[in-house]
Design an enzyme around this catalytic site. Sequence first.
Site, short mmCIF file in Angstrom:
data_model
loop_
_atom_site.label_atom_id
_atom_site.label_comp_id
_atom_site.label_asym_id
_atom_site.label_seq_id
_atom_site.Cartn_x
_atom_site.Cartn_y
_atom_site.Cartn_z
N ARG A 237 -3.39 4.02 0.67
CA ARG A 237 -4.13 5.13 1.26
C ARG A 237 -4.26 6.23 0.21
O ARG A 237 -3.32 6.49 -0.55
CB ARG A 237 -3.40 5.71 2.49
CG ARG A 237 -3.49 4.87 3.75
CD ARG A 237 -4.90 4.86 4.35
NE ARG A 237 -4.95 4.12 5.59
CZ ARG A 237 -5.23 2.82 5.71
NH1 ARG A 237 -5.50 2.10 4.63
NH2 ARG A 237 -5.27 2.25 6.90
N GLU A 266 -12.71 10.05 2.44
CA GLU A 266 -13.60 8.89 2.42
C GLU A 266 -14.75 9.15 3.38
O GLU A 266 -14.51 9.67 4.47
CB GLU A 266 -12.84 7.63 2.82
CG GLU A 266 -11.77 7.27 1.80
CD GLU A 266 -10.94 6.04 2.18
OE1 GLU A 266 -11.28 5.36 3.16
OE2 GLU A 266 -9.95 5.79 1.49
N HIS A 285 -13.21 1.29 -0.03
CA HIS A 285 -12.21 0.86 0.98
C HIS A 285 -12.57 -0.54 1.51
O HIS A 285 -12.80 -0.74 2.71
CB HIS A 285 -12.13 1.88 2.12
CG HIS A 285 -10.84 1.80 2.89
ND1 HIS A 285 -10.19 2.91 3.40
CD2 HIS A 285 -10.07 0.74 3.23
CE1 HIS A 285 -9.09 2.53 4.03
NE2 HIS A 285 -8.99 1.20 3.94
N1 LIG Z 1 -7.29 -0.87 1.18
C1 LIG Z 1 -7.35 -1.46 2.36
O1 LIG Z 1 -8.42 -1.77 2.87
C2 LIG Z 1 -6.09 -1.75 3.09
C3 LIG Z 1 -5.02 -0.91 3.00
N2 LIG Z 1 -3.88 -1.20 3.67
C4 LIG Z 1 -2.73 -0.30 3.54
O2 LIG Z 1 -1.62 -1.06 3.10
C5 LIG Z 1 -0.47 -0.65 3.82
C6 LIG Z 1 0.58 -1.74 3.80
O3 LIG Z 1 0.23 -2.82 4.62
P1 LIG Z 1 1.27 -4.02 4.88
O4 LIG Z 1 1.72 -4.60 3.60
O5 LIG Z 1 0.67 -4.91 5.89
O6 LIG Z 1 2.46 -3.20 5.52
P2 LIG Z 1 4.03 -3.56 5.56
O7 LIG Z 1 4.61 -2.70 6.61
O8 LIG Z 1 4.22 -5.01 5.63
O9 LIG Z 1 4.54 -3.08 4.13
C7 LIG Z 1 4.69 -1.75 3.77
C8 LIG Z 1 5.91 -1.64 2.88
O10 LIG Z 1 5.97 -0.31 2.39
C9 LIG Z 1 7.33 0.04 2.28
N3 LIG Z 1 7.53 1.48 2.42
C10 LIG Z 1 7.31 2.26 3.51
N4 LIG Z 1 7.63 3.53 3.23
C11 LIG Z 1 8.08 3.55 1.95
C12 LIG Z 1 8.57 4.57 1.11
N5 LIG Z 1 8.67 5.84 1.52
N6 LIG Z 1 8.94 4.23 -0.15
C13 LIG Z 1 8.87 2.95 -0.56
N7 LIG Z 1 8.40 1.94 0.20
C14 LIG Z 1 8.01 2.24 1.44
C15 LIG Z 1 8.06 -0.70 3.39
O11 LIG Z 1 9.32 -0.99 2.85
P3 LIG Z 1 10.58 -1.52 3.69
O12 LIG Z 1 10.17 -2.89 4.15
O13 LIG Z 1 11.63 -1.56 2.66
O14 LIG Z 1 10.78 -0.57 4.80
C16 LIG Z 1 7.21 -1.93 3.63
O15 LIG Z 1 7.79 -3.07 3.10
C17 LIG Z 1 -1.03 -0.28 5.20
O16 LIG Z 1 -0.18 0.61 5.88
C18 LIG Z 1 -2.37 0.32 4.88
O17 LIG Z 1 -2.26 1.72 4.73
C19 LIG Z 1 -3.76 -2.32 4.43
C20 LIG Z 1 -4.81 -3.18 4.56
C21 LIG Z 1 -6.08 -2.97 3.91
O1 LIG Z 2 -7.20 -0.01 5.50
C1 LIG Z 2 -7.19 -0.92 6.24
C2 LIG Z 2 -6.14 -1.25 7.13
O2 LIG Z 2 -6.24 -2.30 7.78
O3 LIG Z 2 -5.19 -0.48 7.23
#
Ligand SMILES: NC(=O)C1=CN([C@@H]2O[C@H](COP(=O)(O)OP(=O)(O)OC[C@H]3O[C@@H](n4cnc5c(N)ncnc54)[C@H](OP(=O)(O)O)[C@@H]3O)[C@@H](O)[C@H]2O)C=CC1
Ligand SMILES: O=CC(=O)O
Length: 319
Positions: A237, A266, A285
């Site tokens: 994000r 955005e 995005h």
């Molecule tokens: N560009 C795009 O179109 C897209 C963007 N996204 C973004 O990607 C993000 C991640 O998606 P996804 O992988 O499915 O989510 P997950 O919840 O599977 O993974 C997010 C990870 O971030 C870690 N995390 C959370 N807070 C912190 C922090 N303060 N410091 C370090 N690590 C942290 C968590 O760690 P832990 O497990 O150790 O708690 C978790 O493992 C979404 O929330 C979204 O914002 C997603 C899809 C598409």
């Molecule tokens: O940014 C996309 C999402 O699925 O989150």
Amino acid sequence: MKKHVVLYKELSEPLMQRLEAQTHVTLIKRLDAQGLEQLRAALPHAHGLLGASLKLDARLLDLAPKLEAVASVSVGVDNYDIDYLSKRKIQLTNTPGVLTETTADTGFALIMATARRVVELAIKVRNGQWQKNIGPEWFGTDVHGKTLGIIGMGRIGEALAQRGHFGFGMPVIYHSNSPKPAVEARFNAQYRSLNDLLQEADFICLTLPLTAQTEGLIGAQAFALMRPESIFINIARGKVVDEAAMIQALQQGQIRAAGLDVFEREPLDANSPLLHMDNVVATPHIGSATVETREAMARCAVDNLLAALAGERPANPVN
Ligand SMILES: NC(=O)C1=CN([C@@H]2O[C@H](COP(=O)(O)OP(=O)(O)OC[C@H]3O[C@@H](n4cnc5c(N)ncnc54)[C@H](OP(=O)(O)O)[C@@H]3O)[C@@H](O)[C@H]2O)C=CC1
Ligand SMILES: O=CC(=O)O
């Protein structure tokens, strides 16, 4: 009696038919000024909402006294006032998993495009600037064998690690809330503190959610720790990054390049300096934006919404 659902995202014909068979549907085709007016008019009757890319705050939710469920067509839930939804006992759902691989593909596309200067050089070719054999001034930098740094080792982070480790022979380092032994075993990955990762990684990739804790996490101090060869990739994000500090780091050569799918605002502002930087690859995005994945996300959201409205536990509850 059928419940009322307000859609603020168009669905494919089969999904629309499924939803219409079980609910009364109001479709808002575009979230422009007129669409927002239509939304406000429809909210008082709504039991369910389905869509994405709309800041759903208490002010809007107060217009929907009958609301039972909100199905987001996204995995990120930073657009929702989750505490307020919970207080009102409104079920929020998201679409994790189905978009993981596609979003990791986008991340890798940005890694490749920035390192090998794909967009910048393709524009030169299109503009007729390729008039002799190219020299070092058009060379890129290797991806294979370089250190991949992943901040946020969740589903998408892991899918990125898989590509880097197995596909490109990249040593993987990562930072997350907590260490992930299974990921370490699978990809020979190593945990790092945030500061160590920023100093060590050749590619610094953000794959963590936007939360109160992560807003502005990558600012001037973080960019100062990166190296002039570092490439910064954000598919998480925009607001996790201080965009002004990133622009300064790019302008001053503190980092080599940035691949950005997400931005503070955005669509990206027409006056943004990012639009004029050769070392920036900016995409609108598109993380999950393939025909197959967007359909899978919409299907998942419809399943979640119908389950919640039927009083069943949806597959992907957020609150
Ligand atoms: N560009 C795009 O179109 C897209 C963007 N996204 C973004 O990607 C993000 C991640 O998606 P996804 O992988 O499915 O989510 P997950 O919840 O599977 O993974 C997010 C990870 O971030 C870690 N995390 C959370 N807070 C912190 C922090 N303060 N410091 C370090 N690590 C942290 C968590 O760690 P832990 O497990 O150790 O708690 C978790 O493992 C979404 O929330 C979204 O914002 C997603 C899809 C598409
Ligand atoms: O940014 C996309 C999402 O699925 O989150």
